[in-house]
Design an enzyme around this catalytic site. Structure first.
Site, short mmCIF file in Angstrom:
data_model
loop_
_atom_site.label_atom_id
_atom_site.label_comp_id
_atom_site.label_asym_id
_atom_site.label_seq_id
_atom_site.Cartn_x
_atom_site.Cartn_y
_atom_site.Cartn_z
N ARG A 116 51.61 -35.22 -64.73
CA ARG A 116 51.03 -36.24 -65.62
C ARG A 116 52.12 -37.09 -66.27
NH1 ARG A 116 47.73 -34.29 -63.10
NH2 ARG A 116 45.64 -33.61 -63.68
N SER A 127 40.10 -35.40 -69.31
CA SER A 127 40.84 -34.38 -70.07
C SER A 127 41.62 -35.05 -71.19
CB SER A 127 41.84 -33.66 -69.16
OG SER A 127 41.14 -33.06 -68.10
N GLU A 158 46.71 -36.44 -73.44
CA GLU A 158 47.03 -37.09 -72.17
C GLU A 158 46.89 -38.62 -72.29
OE1 GLU A 158 45.42 -35.04 -68.54
OE2 GLU A 158 44.75 -37.06 -68.06
C1 LIG Z 1 35.64 -39.04 -66.64
C2 LIG Z 1 37.13 -39.13 -66.47
C3 LIG Z 1 37.77 -38.28 -65.58
C4 LIG Z 1 39.16 -38.36 -65.41
N1 LIG Z 1 39.74 -37.50 -64.52
C5 LIG Z 1 41.08 -37.56 -64.31
C6 LIG Z 1 41.70 -36.69 -63.37
O1 LIG Z 1 41.05 -35.86 -62.72
N2 LIG Z 1 43.06 -36.77 -63.21
C7 LIG Z 1 43.81 -37.68 -63.90
O2 LIG Z 1 45.04 -37.70 -63.69
N3 LIG Z 1 43.25 -38.53 -64.78
C8 LIG Z 1 41.91 -38.49 -65.01
N4 LIG Z 1 41.32 -39.34 -65.92
C9 LIG Z 1 42.17 -40.28 -66.69
C10 LIG Z 1 42.23 -41.70 -66.10
O3 LIG Z 1 41.12 -41.98 -65.31
C11 LIG Z 1 43.50 -41.93 -65.27
O4 LIG Z 1 44.65 -41.67 -66.04
C12 LIG Z 1 43.58 -43.38 -64.75
O5 LIG Z 1 44.68 -43.52 -63.89
C13 LIG Z 1 43.70 -44.41 -65.87
O6 LIG Z 1 43.51 -45.69 -65.29
P1 LIG Z 1 43.11 -46.96 -66.15
O7 LIG Z 1 43.22 -48.14 -65.24
O8 LIG Z 1 41.82 -46.75 -66.80
O9 LIG Z 1 44.30 -46.98 -67.20
P2 LIG Z 1 44.25 -47.42 -68.74
O10 LIG Z 1 43.47 -46.41 -69.52
O11 LIG Z 1 43.83 -48.82 -68.87
O12 LIG Z 1 45.79 -47.29 -69.13
C14 LIG Z 1 46.40 -46.01 -69.18
C15 LIG Z 1 47.91 -46.22 -69.42
O13 LIG Z 1 48.48 -46.85 -68.29
C16 LIG Z 1 49.08 -48.11 -68.67
N5 LIG Z 1 48.80 -49.05 -67.58
C17 LIG Z 1 47.62 -49.32 -67.00
N6 LIG Z 1 47.79 -50.19 -65.99
C18 LIG Z 1 49.11 -50.49 -65.94
C19 LIG Z 1 49.91 -51.33 -65.13
N7 LIG Z 1 49.39 -52.08 -64.14
N8 LIG Z 1 51.25 -51.40 -65.39
C20 LIG Z 1 51.81 -50.68 -66.39
N9 LIG Z 1 51.09 -49.85 -67.18
C21 LIG Z 1 49.76 -49.76 -66.96
C22 LIG Z 1 48.39 -48.49 -69.97
O14 LIG Z 1 49.21 -49.37 -70.73
C23 LIG Z 1 48.21 -47.13 -70.61
O15 LIG Z 1 49.44 -46.71 -71.18
C24 LIG Z 1 39.93 -39.30 -66.13
C25 LIG Z 1 39.28 -40.16 -67.02
C26 LIG Z 1 37.89 -40.09 -67.19
C27 LIG Z 1 37.21 -41.04 -68.12
#
Ligand SMILES: Cc1cc2nc3c(=O)[nH]c(=O)nc-3n(C[C@H](O)[C@H](O)[C@H](O)COP(=O)(O)OP(=O)(O)OC[C@H]3O[C@@H](n4cnc5c(N)ncnc54)[C@H](O)[C@@H]3O)c2cc1C
Length: 354
Positions: free
Chosen positions: A167, A240, A341
């Site tokens: 992570r 999580s 996380e």
């Molecule tokens: C129901 C549910 C289940 C999930 N299951 C998992 C799982 O099994 N495993 C897991 O690892 N995660 C899980 N997650 C967490 C999440 O989905 C992941 O971490 C996902 O990659 C976040 O993507 P996002 O585009 O929504 O990022 P955001 O929430 O928009 O951003 C997260 C972080 O990344 C940064 N960021 C986003 N895009 C960029 C970019 N292009 N360049 C630089 N920085 C950037 C943001 O600034 C922030 O710091 C889950 C979430 C939910 C709601």
């Protein structure tokens, strides 16, 4: 057509975060092509680094972001090269992660099936090296393309330069240094399915599948996730909320001696162990808790002790305060510090007490 930047002022962010909490961005720039990033950066109000927002599925807004917000809207998937064994693809940062996983399976490619149904964007996948069901995205990342606002340069980082860990990655450790613009993957056409983890084998057996292919594994993973994790479209959450804590082996062994049922996994090295944050939180009685304070809508999912939930009107502050109380109770009972996380905007998570 030249790449464009669309600017929105006082933009609501409720629909842009899966906790569904209210927050507003004074300045939100939507960049439809990464080539517009230099222009976007030049037009940022103030001198603060922007918050790059993907699907908002790993972020908690405790307050309005005090910095400008950037969203990348490019969603292209391009094949760069292919042979009989594997395919090299380049995917724009704004593409939906699950959509890309399903696209790769439809092309007959393997590898990402265990990562099906993770919300969010492709650009965010390397940030915390997303992982699920025994697979981490780093195994398939060939390169990460990124823009560095400090010097206006575009880079192509190798997996080693990304410094992936559990992570974690250089993008998380050196927050705001890079904006990920695209991710390159190399996916095999054939690979043995990874079904040894957390009920996948049982799910496949229940589906009546004896020799599963990658698509069968994705179907099983999707079914398990839909049972275990609340759908953010129905109940706000970010998956999580806590990372599994990595503690010294001696501390883990002492805890295991006192609590036989405590799940324990290998840590970063021979001297450390990873513990199950869900088990620790459940043991403190939080699973299914609904907080009577404030709106009464902050809680812990009944189906999974790691998932902090917004039943409707919880504020980011209420969710943050509940998460703190959960972590404090685990620390008090087991001497283990939990770390969130998701990225937290508008509040600081105190450094772990030693
Ligand atoms: C129901 C549910 C289940 C999930 N299951 C998992 C799982 O099994 N495993 C897991 O690892 N995660 C899980 N997650 C967490 C999440 O989905 C992941 O971490 C996902 O990659 C976040 O993507 P996002 O585009 O929504 O990022 P955001 O929430 O928009 O951003 C997260 C972080 O990344 C940064 N960021 C986003 N895009 C960029 C970019 N292009 N360049 C630089 N920085 C950037 C943001 O600034 C922030 O710091 C889950 C979430 C939910 C709601």
């Amino acid at each position: 057509m030249s790449p464009t930047l669309h600017v929105l002022r006082d933009a609501p962010l409720r629909a842009r975060n899966t906790f569904g909490v209210e927050a507003r961005a004074a300045w939100l720039g939507v960049v439809d092509d990464a080539r517009a990033l230099p222009e976007a950066l030049a037009r940022l109000p103030g001198d603060q680094a922007p918050l790059v927002l993907g699907g908002g599925s790993n972020i908690l807004f405790v307050d309005d972001p005090g910095m400008p917000v950037l969203a990348l809207a490019g969603t292209g998937i391009h094949v760069l090269s292919e042979d009989t064994e594997r395919v090299h693809l380049r995917v724009d940062a704004g593409a939906n992660w699950h959509g890309f996983v399903m696209d790769s399976l439809a092309r007959g490619l393997c590898g990402l099936e265990n990562l099906a149904l993770i919300p969010g964007t492709v650009g965010a996948a390397p940030i915390q090296n997303i992982g699920a069901y025994g697979v981490e995205v780093r195994e398939f990342v060939h390169a990460v393309e990124a823009f560095e606002p400090a010097n206006g340069e575009f880079h192509r980082l190798s997996p080693a330069q990304c410094a992936f860990a559990y992570r974690d990655s250089v993008f998380k450790r050196e927050r705001d240094r890079y904006i990920v613009t695209a991710v390159e993957f190399v996916l095999p056409r054939r690979a043995a399915p990874r079904i040894g983890y957390a009920g996948i084998g049982e799910e496949l057996a229940a589906m009546g599948v004896a020799t599963p292919d990658a698509r069968d594994v994705a179907t099983a993973v999707i079914a398990i996730r839909q049972r275990k994790l609340p759908d953010p479209a129905v109940i706000g959450n970010a998956g999580s909320f806590f990372k599994n804590p990595i503690v010294p082996a001696a501390q883990a062994n002492a805890l295991k001696a006192a609590h036989d049922a405590l799940p324990m996994f290998p840590g970063n090295d021979a001297d450390s162990r990873k513990l199950s944050a869900a088990w620790l939180i459940d043991a403190c009685g939080w699973k299914g808790h609904r907080d009577p304070l404030g709106s009464g809508d902050a809680g812990i999912a009944a189906s999974h002790a790691l998932v902090l939930v917004n039943h409707g009107k919880a504020t980011g502050r209420e969710l943050f305060d509940l998460a703190r109380r959960v972590a404090d109770s685990v620390h008090e009972r087991f001497g283990v510090a939990l770390e969130p996380e998701p990225r937290i905007i508008g509040a600081d998570w105190p450094a772990a007490a030693t």
